[in-house]
Design a protein around this motif. Sequence first.
Motif, PDB file in Angstrom:
ATOM      1  N   THR A  71     -27.640 -20.912   4.563  1.00 32.96           N
ATOM      2  CA  THR A  71     -27.482 -22.123   3.762  1.00 32.96           C
ATOM      3  C   THR A  71     -26.268 -22.864   4.293  1.00 32.96           C
ATOM      4  O   THR A  71     -25.427 -22.291   4.996  1.00 32.96           O
TER       5      THR A  71
ATOM      6  N   PHE B  77     -30.919 -32.090   3.009  1.00 37.63           N
ATOM      7  CA  PHE B  77     -31.379 -31.060   2.085  1.00 37.63           C
ATOM      8  C   PHE B  77     -30.207 -30.567   1.249  1.00 37.63           C
ATOM      9  O   PHE B  77     -29.035 -30.789   1.581  1.00 37.63           O
ATOM     10  N   SER B  78     -30.512 -29.878   0.175  1.00 36.19           N
ATOM     11  CA  SER B  78     -29.485 -29.319  -0.693  1.00 36.19           C
ATOM     12  C   SER B  78     -28.664 -28.282   0.066  1.00 36.19           C
ATOM     13  O   SER B  78     -29.219 -27.489   0.847  1.00 36.19           O
TER      14      SER B  78
ATOM     15  N   TYR C 201     -30.098 -24.842   0.026  1.00 37.21           N
ATOM     16  CA  TYR C 201     -31.441 -24.617   0.575  1.00 37.21           C
ATOM     17  C   TYR C 201     -31.372 -23.711   1.798  1.00 37.21           C
ATOM     18  O   TYR C 201     -30.439 -23.770   2.598  1.00 37.21           O
TER      19      TYR C 201
END
Length: 477
Positions: free
Chosen positions: A365, A450-451, A454
Amino acid sequence: MSKAASAERENALQIVSKLVETSSFDTLYRDLYFQRARELMATTLSETAYMSIKQNAASLDLLERQLRTAVERGDWQRTGELTERVRGIRETSAASSQSMGMAEAVYDRLADVPIDPFSPGLHVFLNASTETLREWRNRAMTLLSQLERMDSPQRAFYARRLSDFQSLKTGVAAKPEKEKEAATDLQQAALSALDSGDLSQLDRVVRQLMQKPETKEEKKDAASVKLTEATALGDDLLFSFSEETLGLAQRLGLAPARTHSRRHFAHLIPYGWQPSFLKTESKKWARDQLTHLLLNPSDTGDRSRDAIELYLLNPFINSGGTRYQVCLVEEDLLIEDFDEPEPKAAMPRTELLAALGLESRWGLTRIDLETALLQHGPRILKEKLGLDPEAFKLVAIPPDIYTALGPARGWGQKEMWTHFDGYWVLEGGKRQALAGGDKRFGGTHDVISFSPIYTTDKMLTRLAVVQRKRMMTWHQG
């Protein structure tokens, strides 16, 4: 604890507190402030001790429920054991209460990259007025002056940062209302002259009104010419790595690289993102201008044009929190220069990954990656590469570097993504991490957001050592 030890502990915590606060104003050097904060925090409460206290505190509610059950059942031996455990956790938590708040900031909030309030236009995401920016600048200078006095081992660093803030000019661009008011006044003067029958005065006012658009156009053209000059982009970021550094870099899996100049794109800079783009009309106007400028690009395809528009029309920050803009000058850096692997393919754990505490370069991440880079990046630069962490930064490969160097290296030819340094700033200051490189969506010109939490096993990490100068906006360098 002796009075001397207690005073030393209190001083260390005060310095840590000031370092953490300063990092929110001087975001480009946040990793260096946190490195020092971690060193000092470890003398008061180590990360291992902090995690143990935190885990025990989290288990306290369960232990207290178990204690109540033991009492209700009359299990006095179990009651005694649980009572001691509860008492021990409470006493430890109470004794460490002063340190725990600072420890949380230093050990747990590493991946939350703040927005630099002084980078061009980014103040809008922090709702900061000119007065607020001045207050923050003054607060930063106060903190740096205090740190310079309190933390002598890092005095020279604080002095350099203080000098930068002293040179910083704060202010939010004002709307051109005065210009509109002047034109309205002249128009009213023309009507008054006409009403009074003073044709000579009318001639003079009309000449003034006719000259104003010409003057504005001349200024606009002059600015346009100036922006396309090489000097407007600053000097090339050339650097000669020593043979010793190159040898050490090779052991870590890093290789030297130099980008080509892309100064011919400088004419696009005036159409880059501005706070006014938060309004649809302003952004549409800029997009129309870019469409015209890129209508028949000689060296860019549709994907390239889409990428140029994306970066120009939207606000981005890098991992230093400053405004991200594509670097158009020649630049020397170190990169992980391995061939792009097949998605999910097993890859060796390099010495660099080990130094970062990462087991794999797949599936991280952005929080995992940023935490590792902030914790270990400065130390790796200094101890393993012999580079000055104040001048260099270890980052995920920047998107413009990936785009510039990728085609010649065969990158962007697989169905996978690569972490890119930086974030897309959305409404309210929310940040989405950047990645790209999937051949299905543009290859080296593919960009997604994206987060930060994620993850996918098709996300690759490729690292680079870049000069901090590429990340500077208001800084003196």
